[in-house]
Design an enzyme around this catalytic site. Structure first.
Site, PDB file in Angstrom:
ATOM      1  N   GLU A  43      25.223 -37.795 -40.225  1.00 15.37           N
ATOM      2  CA  GLU A  43      24.122 -38.662 -40.624  1.00 15.37           C
ATOM      3  C   GLU A  43      22.973 -37.730 -41.026  1.00 15.37           C
ATOM      4  OE1 GLU A  43      22.665 -41.411 -37.648  1.00 15.37           O
ATOM      5  OE2 GLU A  43      21.098 -42.108 -39.020  1.00 15.37           O
ATOM      6  N   ARG A 269      33.298 -33.845 -27.203  1.00 12.34           N
ATOM      7  CA  ARG A 269      32.184 -33.136 -27.837  1.00 12.34           C
ATOM      8  C   ARG A 269      32.111 -31.712 -27.316  1.00 12.34           C
ATOM      9  NH1 ARG A 269      28.351 -36.772 -29.778  1.00 12.34           N
ATOM     10  NH2 ARG A 269      26.706 -35.251 -29.978  1.00 12.34           N
ATOM     11  N   LYS A 279      20.628 -34.150 -31.932  1.00 14.19           N
ATOM     12  CA  LYS A 279      19.595 -34.048 -32.958  1.00 14.19           C
ATOM     13  C   LYS A 279      18.269 -34.618 -32.472  1.00 14.19           C
ATOM     14  CE  LYS A 279      22.491 -35.531 -36.107  1.00 14.19           C
ATOM     15  NZ  LYS A 279      23.028 -36.154 -37.300  1.00 14.19           N
TER      16      LYS A 279
HETATM   17  P1  ATP Z   1      23.692 -35.925 -32.398  1.00 16.31           P
HETATM   18  O1  ATP Z   1      24.026 -36.563 -31.094  1.00 16.31           O
HETATM   19  O2  ATP Z   1      23.366 -34.495 -32.316  1.00 16.31           O
HETATM   20  O3  ATP Z   1      22.685 -36.685 -33.181  1.00 16.31           O
HETATM   21  P2  ATP Z   1      25.624 -37.203 -33.914  1.00 16.31           P
HETATM   22  O4  ATP Z   1      26.987 -37.441 -33.407  1.00 16.31           O
HETATM   23  O5  ATP Z   1      24.714 -38.353 -33.923  1.00 16.31           O
HETATM   24  O6  ATP Z   1      25.046 -35.963 -33.180  1.00 16.31           O
HETATM   25  P3  ATP Z   1      26.368 -37.096 -36.623  1.00 16.31           P
HETATM   26  O7  ATP Z   1      25.595 -36.603 -37.759  1.00 16.31           O
HETATM   27  O8  ATP Z   1      26.657 -38.535 -36.517  1.00 16.31           O
HETATM   28  O9  ATP Z   1      25.616 -36.596 -35.353  1.00 16.31           O
HETATM   29  O10 ATP Z   1      27.705 -36.259 -36.448  1.00 16.31           O
HETATM   30  C1  ATP Z   1      28.607 -35.966 -37.466  1.00 16.31           C
HETATM   31  C2  ATP Z   1      29.942 -35.672 -36.844  1.00 16.31           C
HETATM   32  O11 ATP Z   1      29.843 -34.575 -35.958  1.00 16.31           O
HETATM   33  C3  ATP Z   1      30.432 -36.854 -36.036  1.00 16.31           C
HETATM   34  O12 ATP Z   1      31.785 -37.076 -36.330  1.00 16.31           O
HETATM   35  C4  ATP Z   1      30.246 -36.424 -34.621  1.00 16.31           C
HETATM   36  O13 ATP Z   1      31.208 -36.993 -33.790  1.00 16.31           O
HETATM   37  C5  ATP Z   1      30.387 -34.905 -34.716  1.00 16.31           C
HETATM   38  N1  ATP Z   1      29.643 -34.258 -33.637  1.00 16.31           N
HETATM   39  C6  ATP Z   1      28.336 -34.400 -33.345  1.00 16.31           C
HETATM   40  N2  ATP Z   1      28.012 -33.683 -32.254  1.00 16.31           N
HETATM   41  C7  ATP Z   1      29.142 -33.071 -31.836  1.00 16.31           C
HETATM   42  C8  ATP Z   1      29.462 -32.197 -30.757  1.00 16.31           C
HETATM   43  N3  ATP Z   1      28.545 -31.802 -29.868  1.00 16.31           N
HETATM   44  N4  ATP Z   1      30.736 -31.756 -30.649  1.00 16.31           N
HETATM   45  C9  ATP Z   1      31.663 -32.129 -31.544  1.00 16.31           C
HETATM   46  N5  ATP Z   1      31.436 -32.945 -32.583  1.00 16.31           N
HETATM   47  C10 ATP Z   1      30.190 -33.426 -32.745  1.00 16.31           C
HETATM   48 MG    MG Z   2      25.521 -40.087 -34.860  1.00 15.78          MG
END
Ligand code: ATP
Ligand code: MG
Length: 567
Positions: A43, A269, A279
């Site tokens: 995102e 994760r 983020k």
């Molecule tokens: P954050 O919690 O940091 O905002 P998010 O999951 O909301 O992370 P996205 O931009 O939606 O961020 O993530 C893009 C992809 O990266 C998604 O498929 C998510 O599952 C994966 N992802 C995010 N954080 C991790 C992590 N710590 N380990 C593995 N994969 C991750």
């Molecule tokens: Mg997300």
């Protein structure tokens, strides 16, 4: 704390085995899938962090290993938090890590019209309705893990009425939050995600890509799976928090005329000690000024790691050692540093740099004379060759390499003691000069001209070899040393994360003295300052100024952790 690493772990990712690769292999072997298609779906509401690197290595890695392709898809369904800056920055970061999506750059927003059409389709099929409840009322009706939800009074309104209202929502007739579109599934479901989830909400906010075209936007759940289906994604790989969303993912795919049928698989994760991988939290650190920006070298962001000098290959190696599982664990930051050190050891040119200078005058070395001494660029790589290092009467050594009154195990320089200067001569400390405050400001020494190159013809030994820089030839630089951003390995575990910030995470050394060869260091390229660590020139500094970031120190805490764990 689990440390998922064994010595025989593959470090390249090639031939890696895990439950997801097993599923993919099975689907290919059984002919259920012809070409593997995965996607990395950020995102654009912030920059990528090392957790995202795990997702990228998996998605791009699986596609490559099985001859398929991986799309870069922006899940841009929440315009209030998203920005072009992030869309561009994320692409840069994916490329830096070593991945390429070719023509497959996609946006959920490319599908807004199709998604809207499918929403009308669900309404027509009696499987979605417009709810006039507010967000609070919806929450109050949702129930809990132990209690079923209650149906909204608007649930049974006719399809025609819902359709009319939905079209008027699109036309902008209603205010933010006035109405939503919900799927009609089961308010008594044990899975809260199936209790008539919201598919569309009104948001009068311009979108970075579609501008003012829309004032209602699909939710993540509605947009994500359907975008997968539109793109022909076969394996939609995401993190475990989406496991409970899978029944909804499947329900939508089963109830819409989507062009393909992707499957979702979840893995754990990446969590890392001494930092935060969210983020939302990272934005807070940036906005409140606890760090200098998203690319602050203490940040766990890819831009932070890049600026700090971490090679992308070290990040990929780290991710592959962590592996893919379904169980949550926290990985030691020391493992990441270990991966960097291991790689940098092979490639980094060695240089002499004095970070906290103490002046040394070689009394028996002629004034005005200088000589070039031969120094090895990289003992791990003969092809890196040698260079000349200038030596002269006045030098700098590291302040901590001298003690006036040394304890028993201190073998470096002290009054009356002889040590070796790397690539140069043996020197002996004859006299200590202090300022009015009693601080040592200079050492008067003598050298033995017969020890050039580092050995004494009479076979006498010294116990220490020090690095040094000729004062007349020294290049002055600023060097930044970094430590963990948080003092606790689990920041925020017992209160506000800000209270766990490490006030000593940054040490600025302003008057470092470097050997002249470091003037030619390209930004971002790693060098080893002998006896100290790996450093790289900060790319953000104006020309003419030298600022080096320490990537990692030489001391390997990971090796220590491992040694302790072995019986
Ligand atoms: P954050 O919690 O940091 O905002 P998010 O999951 O909301 O992370 P996205 O931009 O939606 O961020 O993530 C893009 C992809 O990266 C998604 O498929 C998510 O599952 C994966 N992802 C995010 N954080 C991790 C992590 N710590 N380990 C593995 N994969 C991750
Ligand atoms: Mg997300």
């Amino acid at each position: 704390m689990k440390i998922p690493m064994s010595e025989d772990d593959s470090t390249t990712g090639e031939g890696a085995r895990d439950f997801i690769r097993d599923v993919v292999r099975g689907d290919l072997d059984a002919g259920r899938v012809e070409t593997v298609v995965t996607r990395f779906p950020p995102e654009p509401n912030g920059y990528l962090h090392i957790g995202h690197a795990k997702s990228m290595c998996l998605n791009f890695g699986v596609a490559e290993e099985f001859g398929g392709r991986c799309h870069l898809r922006f899940d841009d369904t929440n315009p209030t938090k998203e920005a072009h800056e992030y869309i561009d920055g994320i692409q840069e970061d994916v490329r830096w890590l070593g991945f390429e999506w070719g023509e497959h750059l996609h946006f959920a927003s490319d599908n807004f019209e199709q998604l809207y059409g499918w929403a009308e389709y669900l309404i027509g099929a009696g499987k979605a309705y417009v709810d006039d409840h507010s967000a609070d009322e919806i929450r109050a009706h949702r129930g809990t893990l132990t209690e079923p939800g209650r149906e909204s009074p608007y649930r049974e309104r006719s399809a025609d009425e819902s359709l009319d209202l939905f079209r008027r929502m699109r036309a902008g007739e209603f205010a933010f939050g006035a109405r939503v579109l919900r799927a009609k599934i089961d308010m008594a479901s044990g899975n809260i995600n199936l209790r008539d989830p919201v598919l569309y909400r009104i948001l009068h906010a311009p979108h970075p890509r579609t501008g003012e075209d829309w004032c209602l936007y699909p939710t993540y759940d509605f947009a994500h799976g359907q975008s997968d289906a539109i793109e022909g994604v076969t394996h939609s790989l995401c993190t475990l928090e989406f496991e409970d969303h899978r029944p909804l993912y499947d329900w939508l795919a089963d109830n819409l005329p989507v062009p393909s049928r992707p499957r979702q698989y979840e893995f754990s994760r990446l969590n890392l000690t001494h930092t935060v991988l969210s983020k939302r939290r990272l934005i807070q650190l940036v906005e409140d000024g606890h760090v200098t920006g998203w690319d602050d070298p203490r940040m766990p962001t890819l831009r932070g790691l890049r600026r700090r000098g971490f090679p992308p290959a070290a990040v990929r190696d780290f991710v592959s050692r962590v592996g893919i599982t379904k169980s949550d664990s926290v990985v030691e930051m020391a493992l990441l540093e270990h991966c960097a050190r291991e790689l940098l050891n092979k490639v980094a040119l060695r240089r002499l740099a004095v970070l906290r200078p103490l002046k040394v005058v070689i009394e028996n070395y002629p004034e005005g004379q200088a000589e070039d001494l031969e120094a090895i660029n990289n003992p791990e790589d003969a092809a890196a060759g040698t260079r000349k290092v200038p030596f002269s009467r006045e030098l700098y050594i590291e302040r901590e390499d001298f003690m006036e009154d040394p304890p028993r195990k201190f073998f470096r320089l002290a009054p009356g003691r002889e040590v070796r200067l790397r690539y140069a001569y043996f020197i002996t400390c004859r006299e200590v000069v202090k300022d009015a405050a009693g601080e040592v400001i200079e050492l008067r020494c003598t050298y033995d001209p017969t020890t050039q190159g580092g050995d004494a013809p009479d076979g006498r030994k010294v116990k220490a070899t020090l690095h040094w820089v000729s004062a007349a030839h020294a290049v002055s630089a600023k060097v930044l040393l970094y430590d963990h951003l948080f003092t606790r390995s689990d920041p925020g575990a017992e209160g506000d994360i800000l209270e766990d910030l490490n006030s000593e995470s940054l040490t600025v050394l302003d008057n470092c003295c470097l050997e002249p060869a470091l003037l030619d260091s390209p930004p971002g390229e790693a060098v080893q300052f002998e006896r100290q660590g790996y450093f790289s020139l900060d790319p953000n500094v104006s020309p003419g100024r030298l600022v080096f970031n320490r990537t990692v120190a030489l001391r390997d805490t990971w090796a220590k952790i491992q040694a302790k764990e072995r019986p």
